[in-house]
Design a protein around this motif. Structure first.
Motif, PDB file in Angstrom:
ATOM      1  N   MET A  91       0.857  -1.170   0.000  1.00 55.04           N
ATOM      2  CA  MET A  91       0.000   0.000   0.000  1.00 55.04           C
ATOM      3  C   MET A  91       0.906   1.237   0.000  1.00 55.04           C
ATOM      4  N   ASN A  92       0.562   2.210  -0.806  1.00 52.32           N
ATOM      5  CA  ASN A  92       1.336   3.443  -0.864  1.00 52.32           C
ATOM      6  C   ASN A  92       0.765   4.446   0.145  1.00 52.32           C
ATOM      7  N   TYR A  93       1.011   4.171   1.420  1.00 56.69           N
ATOM      8  CA  TYR A  93       0.439   4.991   2.493  1.00 56.69           C
ATOM      9  C   TYR A  93       0.914   6.439   2.423  1.00 56.69           C
ATOM     10  N   GLN A  94       2.125   6.654   1.905  1.00 61.29           N
ATOM     11  CA  GLN A  94       2.657   8.018   1.804  1.00 61.29           C
ATOM     12  C   GLN A  94       1.833   8.859   0.825  1.00 61.29           C
ATOM     13  N   GLU A  95       1.345   8.227  -0.212  1.00 65.38           N
ATOM     14  CA  GLU A  95       0.521   8.923  -1.201  1.00 65.38           C
ATOM     15  C   GLU A  95      -0.938   9.012  -0.742  1.00 65.38           C
ATOM     16  N   ILE A  96      -1.433   7.937  -0.163  1.00 71.17           N
ATOM     17  CA  ILE A  96      -2.838   7.883   0.260  1.00 71.17           C
ATOM     18  C   ILE A  96      -3.142   8.953   1.304  1.00 71.17           C
ATOM     19  N   ALA A  97      -2.233   9.140   2.244  1.00 69.00           N
ATOM     20  CA  ALA A  97      -2.420  10.142   3.308  1.00 69.00           C
ATOM     21  C   ALA A  97      -1.266  11.144   3.248  1.00 69.00           C
ATOM     22  N   ARG A  98      -1.108  11.734   2.087  1.00 71.96           N
ATOM     23  CA  ARG A  98       0.032  12.617   1.812  1.00 71.96           C
ATOM     24  C   ARG A  98       0.194  13.719   2.864  1.00 71.96           C
ATOM     25  N   GLU A  99      -0.904  14.380   3.233  1.00 69.36           N
ATOM     26  CA  GLU A  99      -0.793  15.488   4.182  1.00 69.36           C
ATOM     27  C   GLU A  99      -0.354  14.983   5.567  1.00 69.36           C
ATOM     28  N   THR A 100      -1.011  13.957   6.055  1.00 64.96           N
ATOM     29  CA  THR A 100      -0.689  13.428   7.383  1.00 64.96           C
ATOM     30  C   THR A 100       0.734  12.902   7.442  1.00 64.96           C
ATOM     31  N   ILE A 101       1.104  12.062   6.497  1.00 68.03           N
ATOM     32  CA  ILE A 101       2.454  11.496   6.477  1.00 68.03           C
ATOM     33  C   ILE A 101       3.474  12.601   6.235  1.00 68.03           C
ATOM     34  N   GLY A 102       3.097  13.591   5.437  1.00 74.37           N
ATOM     35  CA  GLY A 102       3.976  14.732   5.200  1.00 74.37           C
ATOM     36  C   GLY A 102       4.334  15.453   6.491  1.00 74.37           C
ATOM     37  N   TYR A 103       3.374  15.590   7.381  1.00 71.95           N
ATOM     38  CA  TYR A 103       3.657  16.231   8.667  1.00 71.95           C
ATOM     39  C   TYR A 103       4.659  15.413   9.492  1.00 71.95           C
ATOM     40  N   LEU A 104       4.568  14.093   9.405  1.00 74.84           N
ATOM     41  CA  LEU A 104       5.546  13.260  10.114  1.00 74.84           C
ATOM     42  C   LEU A 104       6.947  13.512   9.573  1.00 74.84           C
ATOM     43  N   TYR A 105       7.082  13.580   8.250  1.00 69.86           N
ATOM     44  CA  TYR A 105       8.391  13.835   7.647  1.00 69.86           C
ATOM     45  C   TYR A 105       8.863  15.262   7.917  1.00 69.86           C
ATOM     46  N   GLN A 106       7.939  16.209   8.022  1.00 68.17           N
ATOM     47  CA  GLN A 106       8.324  17.573   8.400  1.00 68.17           C
ATOM     48  C   GLN A 106       8.861  17.589   9.836  1.00 68.17           C
ATOM     49  N   SER A 107       8.255  16.805  10.704  1.00 65.85           N
ATOM     50  CA  SER A 107       8.745  16.692  12.081  1.00 65.85           C
ATOM     51  C   SER A 107      10.156  16.105  12.095  1.00 65.85           C
ATOM     52  N   HIS A 108      10.366  15.101  11.267  1.00 68.23           N
ATOM     53  CA  HIS A 108      11.695  14.481  11.170  1.00 68.23           C
ATOM     54  C   HIS A 108      12.726  15.509  10.714  1.00 68.23           C
ATOM     55  N   ALA A 109      12.380  16.287   9.711  1.00 70.33           N
ATOM     56  CA  ALA A 109      13.296  17.322   9.215  1.00 70.33           C
ATOM     57  C   ALA A 109      13.580  18.367  10.291  1.00 70.33           C
ATOM     58  N   SER A 110      12.567  18.725  11.063  1.00 69.10           N
ATOM     59  CA  SER A 110      12.736  19.689  12.146  1.00 69.10           C
ATOM     60  C   SER A 110      13.708  19.161  13.197  1.00 69.10           C
ATOM     61  N   ILE A 111      13.578  17.897  13.548  1.00 68.72           N
ATOM     62  CA  ILE A 111      14.483  17.282  14.521  1.00 68.72           C
ATOM     63  C   ILE A 111      15.911  17.321  13.986  1.00 68.72           C
ATOM     64  N   ARG A 112      16.081  17.035  12.712  1.00 71.53           N
ATOM     65  CA  ARG A 112      17.413  17.039  12.117  1.00 71.53           C
ATOM     66  C   ARG A 112      18.026  18.442  12.083  1.00 71.53           C
ATOM     67  N   ARG A 113      17.203  19.482  12.140  1.00 67.51           N
ATOM     68  CA  ARG A 113      17.696  20.872  12.171  1.00 67.51           C
ATOM     69  C   ARG A 113      17.787  21.417  13.592  1.00 67.51           C
ATOM     70  N   SER A 114      17.535  20.598  14.589  1.00 67.87           N
ATOM     71  CA  SER A 114      17.385  21.066  15.978  1.00 67.87           C
ATOM     72  C   SER A 114      18.684  21.497  16.640  1.00 67.87           C
ATOM     73  N   GLY A 115      19.810  21.106  16.086  1.00 64.44           N
ATOM     74  CA  GLY A 115      21.088  21.411  16.715  1.00 64.44           C
ATOM     75  C   GLY A 115      21.710  20.208  17.411  1.00 64.44           C
ATOM     76  N   LEU A 116      20.916  19.181  17.657  1.00 65.26           N
ATOM     77  CA  LEU A 116      21.447  17.943  18.217  1.00 65.26           C
ATOM     78  C   LEU A 116      22.262  17.253  17.129  1.00 65.26           C
ATOM     79  N   ASP A 117      23.380  16.679  17.486  1.00 62.31           N
ATOM     80  CA  ASP A 117      24.268  15.990  16.547  1.00 62.31           C
ATOM     81  C   ASP A 117      23.464  14.964  15.733  1.00 62.31           C
ATOM     82  N   ASN A 118      23.442  15.135  14.426  1.00 58.48           N
ATOM     83  CA  ASN A 118      22.661  14.250  13.563  1.00 58.48           C
ATOM     84  C   ASN A 118      23.153  12.803  13.599  1.00 58.48           C
TER      85      ASN A 118
END
Length: 138
Positions: free
Chosen positions: A1-28
């Protein structure tokens, strides 16, 4: 199932959260270490492969990556890495040792870093479960 496409907005927010964590200043590298350990604990083969490759690209040796499952019995990890792995295990299992490990983290990490690290572990748990239950087999 292509869950990333089916719920693009919801899953997109999860990936935006991931990107935010990676920009947080904590050693990647520490974030990726926690993400790989979380994925190992959850058995997500896709995420294990992804984060192991990511760590190699960050300059972490294959020898160290190979030792992550047995980190408790290794002297190869520095103090921060050891704590990140302990915290990851504790958060994923909701260990009774959470408070002790959190106090130990407070000696080496800021409160913001602890929150970002914990958010990364929680988010990776969610992403692992989405991949395992709805994603294509890897």
């Amino acid at each position: 199932m292509n869950y990333q496409e089916i719920a693009r907005e919801t899953i997109g927010y999860l990936y935006q959260s991931h990107a935010s964590i990676r920009r947080s200043g904590l050693d990647n590298t520490l974030i990726a270490l926690a993400e790989l350990r979380t994925s190992q604990l959850n058995g997500c083969s896709y995420c294990c492969s992804f984060h192991a490759n990511e760590l190699r690209e960050m300059g972490v040796s294959q020898n160290l990556i190979d030792k992550i499952p047995g980190y408790q019995h290794s002297v190869s990890f520095d103090e921060k890495q050891q704590l990140v792995l302990q915290w990851t295990d504790a958060v994923c299992s909701l260990s009774p040792n959470l408070e002790k490990i959190k106090n130990d983290l407070g000696k080496l990490f800021s409160e913001k870093e602890i929150v970002e690290l914990t958010a990364s572990i929680a988010l990776m748990n969610a992403l692992n479960r989405l991949r395992i239950t709805l994603g294509e087999k890897f």
